[in-house]
Design an enzyme around this catalytic site. Structure first.
Site, PDB file in Angstrom:
ATOM      1  N   ASP A 179       1.119 -14.698  79.709  1.00  0.00           N
ATOM      2  CA  ASP A 179       0.685 -15.769  80.609  1.00  0.00           C
ATOM      3  C   ASP A 179       0.869 -15.401  82.080  1.00  0.00           C
ATOM      4  O   ASP A 179       0.062 -15.774  82.918  1.00  0.00           O
ATOM      5  CB  ASP A 179       1.411 -17.080  80.272  1.00  0.00           C
ATOM      6  CG  ASP A 179       0.606 -17.909  79.280  1.00  0.00           C
ATOM      7  OD1 ASP A 179      -0.556 -18.201  79.570  1.00  0.00           O
ATOM      8  OD2 ASP A 179       1.131 -18.242  78.210  1.00  0.00           O
ATOM      9  N   GLU A 235      -2.727 -21.261  83.159  1.00  0.00           N
ATOM     10  CA  GLU A 235      -1.837 -20.151  82.787  1.00  0.00           C
ATOM     11  C   GLU A 235      -0.505 -20.283  83.542  1.00  0.00           C
ATOM     12  O   GLU A 235       0.561 -19.972  83.004  1.00  0.00           O
ATOM     13  CB  GLU A 235      -2.469 -18.789  83.103  1.00  0.00           C
ATOM     14  CG  GLU A 235      -3.858 -18.535  82.518  1.00  0.00           C
ATOM     15  CD  GLU A 235      -3.951 -18.501  80.995  1.00  0.00           C
ATOM     16  OE1 GLU A 235      -3.016 -18.957  80.311  1.00  0.00           O
ATOM     17  OE2 GLU A 235      -4.984 -18.028  80.491  1.00  0.00           O
ATOM     18  N   HIS A 243       1.513 -22.786  81.795  1.00  0.00           N
ATOM     19  CA  HIS A 243       2.098 -22.196  80.575  1.00  0.00           C
ATOM     20  C   HIS A 243       3.366 -21.409  80.922  1.00  0.00           C
ATOM     21  O   HIS A 243       4.385 -21.520  80.249  1.00  0.00           O
ATOM     22  CB  HIS A 243       1.087 -21.281  79.868  1.00  0.00           C
ATOM     23  CG  HIS A 243      -0.168 -21.989  79.469  1.00  0.00           C
ATOM     24  ND1 HIS A 243      -1.281 -21.343  79.019  1.00  0.00           N
ATOM     25  CD2 HIS A 243      -0.480 -23.318  79.476  1.00  0.00           C
ATOM     26  CE1 HIS A 243      -2.232 -22.244  78.750  1.00  0.00           C
ATOM     27  NE2 HIS A 243      -1.761 -23.435  79.030  1.00  0.00           N
ATOM     28  N   TYR A 278       7.391 -22.130  79.620  1.00  0.00           N
ATOM     29  CA  TYR A 278       8.371 -21.208  79.003  1.00  0.00           C
ATOM     30  C   TYR A 278       9.693 -21.279  79.773  1.00  0.00           C
ATOM     31  O   TYR A 278      10.766 -21.252  79.179  1.00  0.00           O
ATOM     32  CB  TYR A 278       7.860 -19.768  79.013  1.00  0.00           C
ATOM     33  CG  TYR A 278       6.557 -19.570  78.270  1.00  0.00           C
ATOM     34  CD1 TYR A 278       6.392 -20.041  76.967  1.00  0.00           C
ATOM     35  CD2 TYR A 278       5.482 -18.902  78.855  1.00  0.00           C
ATOM     36  CE1 TYR A 278       5.193 -19.868  76.289  1.00  0.00           C
ATOM     37  CE2 TYR A 278       4.281 -18.719  78.185  1.00  0.00           C
ATOM     38  CZ  TYR A 278       4.139 -19.211  76.905  1.00  0.00           C
ATOM     39  OH  TYR A 278       2.957 -19.031  76.243  1.00  0.00           O
ATOM     40  N   GLU A 290      -6.535 -13.501  74.674  1.00  0.00           N
ATOM     41  CA  GLU A 290      -6.595 -14.947  74.413  1.00  0.00           C
ATOM     42  C   GLU A 290      -6.823 -15.251  72.940  1.00  0.00           C
ATOM     43  O   GLU A 290      -6.340 -16.261  72.432  1.00  0.00           O
ATOM     44  CB  GLU A 290      -7.764 -15.584  75.207  1.00  0.00           C
ATOM     45  CG  GLU A 290      -7.659 -15.480  76.700  1.00  0.00           C
ATOM     46  CD  GLU A 290      -6.839 -16.613  77.310  1.00  0.00           C
ATOM     47  OE1 GLU A 290      -6.453 -17.521  76.566  1.00  0.00           O
ATOM     48  OE2 GLU A 290      -6.589 -16.561  78.516  1.00  0.00           O
ATOM     49  N   GLU A 326      -5.569 -22.540  75.451  1.00  0.00           N
ATOM     50  CA  GLU A 326      -6.062 -21.185  75.148  1.00  0.00           C
ATOM     51  C   GLU A 326      -7.381 -21.245  74.386  1.00  0.00           C
ATOM     52  O   GLU A 326      -8.239 -20.378  74.545  1.00  0.00           O
ATOM     53  CB  GLU A 326      -5.032 -20.354  74.366  1.00  0.00           C
ATOM     54  CG  GLU A 326      -3.666 -20.166  75.026  1.00  0.00           C
ATOM     55  CD  GLU A 326      -3.687 -19.594  76.436  1.00  0.00           C
ATOM     56  OE1 GLU A 326      -4.756 -19.186  76.921  1.00  0.00           O
ATOM     57  OE2 GLU A 326      -2.621 -19.580  77.078  1.00  0.00           O
ATOM     58  N   HIS A 378      -9.937 -21.405  76.923  1.00  0.00           N
ATOM     59  CA  HIS A 378     -10.091 -20.121  77.628  1.00  0.00           C
ATOM     60  C   HIS A 378     -10.943 -19.153  76.815  1.00  0.00           C
ATOM     61  O   HIS A 378     -11.744 -18.395  77.353  1.00  0.00           O
ATOM     62  CB  HIS A 378      -8.725 -19.490  77.934  1.00  0.00           C
ATOM     63  CG  HIS A 378      -7.833 -20.404  78.712  1.00  0.00           C
ATOM     64  ND1 HIS A 378      -6.499 -20.152  78.906  1.00  0.00           N
ATOM     65  CD2 HIS A 378      -8.100 -21.576  79.356  1.00  0.00           C
ATOM     66  CE1 HIS A 378      -5.978 -21.141  79.629  1.00  0.00           C
ATOM     67  NE2 HIS A 378      -6.926 -22.010  79.901  1.00  0.00           N
TER      68      HIS A 378
HETATM   69 ZN    ZN Z   1      -1.879 -19.344  78.731  1.00  0.00          ZN
HETATM   70 ZN    ZN Z   2      -5.371 -18.378  78.595  1.00  0.00          ZN
END
Ligand code: ZN
Ligand code: ZN
Length: 347
Positions: free
Chosen positions: A90, A120, A123, A127, A187, A221, A224
């Protein structure tokens, strides 16, 4: 092979007529006009991406704080490794998308890529939120920078990073197409087999907060993948010289290499040591993903086997399917953001 033209940020002599618009090497003004778009799918894509908005901190991690300490040694090692790998992916995506955008000359596609880059970044932040919730600061650093001590992970990250780096060095149309393929593989194969490990933990009743985060990431995702598939399909129409038999074979070989890399990684990180998963299940699932992704681009299957989703992996879809995302796996509060209807998803 021809050099790509890097677009000017403002081009007063750019084409206003949408019919003249092109995905690459067009003469764009760079003006964002949503009332005149050439690529109609970008409008649906934009709406879906906006409706998918979510906030990582709204997911409760209390159960995960307890579960993380109770994972078996193997589960914890695999959890850490796969999370470390996803964090890298990511981060790389966030950093690389603007490089692709510099050479895309359809403003409506650039708008989608900008939203993707934003997602992204969300994302990556999710985390950080997971790690901040479940780990000590030292454990967090160990997971983030695991590639410093894990040769296999370092080699893997380097292989993926180098593919993107090549485009920075060589701004040819074929190299851009290879970058788009690398993106599509990342992806569509690397992310998905990582997600599958977390969904298996959910099946075992473990780490529900992490799994909810991953499900939201997975939903993004999915879009994407839809975006990159659409860009590649437009290029097939506009730039047929990038899709000679020889080049298509090269793209398919990239997909195959992606499958092999992922299987090698699964052997190392997951192996036959995780309850609920066997290496055979994981390998067949990865091969199936490879076939699926290749077919979606009109390239046919990669292999004559694993053409259908393996029966013993059908549960993955229960978690990853965006159309059933508003089930009780999700807290009512979070689903307030999940306004979107059925995802157009033939991936
Ligand atoms: Zn991502
Ligand atoms: Zn992505």
């Amino acid at each position: 092979m021809s050099k790509l033209i890097r677009k000017a940020l403002f081009n007063e002599n750019g084409d206003i007529d949408v019919l003249k618009r092109k995905v690459i090497n067009g003469n764009t003004t760079n003006l964002n006009d949503f009332n005149n778009i050439k690529y109609a799918w970008t409008s649906k894509w934009y709406r879906q991406a906006m409706n998918n908005f979510w906030i990582p901190e709204e997911i409760n991690m209390n159960q995960d704080i307890k579960d993380y300490r109770k994972l078996t040694k193997n589960e914890k090692e695999t959890y850490d490794k796969i999370l470390s790998f996803l964090i890298f992916l990511d981060s790389l995506q966030t950093a690389n998308l603007p490089n692709v955008e510099e050479y895309i000359t359809a403003n409506e596609i650039n708008l989608c890529l900008t939203i993707q880059a934003f997602q992204e970044a969300v994302h990556s932040q999710s985390y950080s939120y997971i790690l901040d919730s479940i780990c000590s600061p030292q454990e967090r650093m160990d997971i983030l920078y695991q590639w410093k001590n894990d040769e296999q992970l370092k080699r893997r990250n380097k292989f993926i990073g180098d593919l993107y780096n090549e485009f920075l060095e060589n701004k040819e149309d074929i190299q851009l197409m290879k970058t788009l393929m690398a993106n599509y593989i990342l992806e569509g194969i690397y992310f998905y087999s990582g997600f599958m490990f977390f969904y298996n933990l959910a099946r075992m009743g473990k780490m529900p907060g992490t799994v909810q985060e991953i499900r939201y990431i997975n939903r993004d995702e999915n879009t994407h993948l839809w975006l990159f598939k659409s860009i590649i399909i437009e290029l097939q129409k506009e730039e047929p010289q990038l899709f000679t038999d020889e080049l298509v074979m090269e793209y398919k070989n990239m997909l195959k290499k992606g499958v092999e890399e992922e299987i090698e990684w699964a052997r190392y990180a997951i192996g036959d040591k995780i309850e609920g998963l066997s290496l055979k299940m994981v390998e067949e699932y990865i091969c199936y993903l490879g076939n699926l992704r290749s077919r979606s681009l009109g390239f046919g299957n990669l292999y004559s086997f694993c053409l259908e989703e393996p029966k013993d992996m059908e549960w993955v879809n229960l978690y990853s399917n965006a159309n059933i995302i508003k089930t009780d796996f999700f807290e009512a509060k979070s689903s307030a953001y999940a306004k979107s209807g059925a995802l157009i998803d033939d991936l």
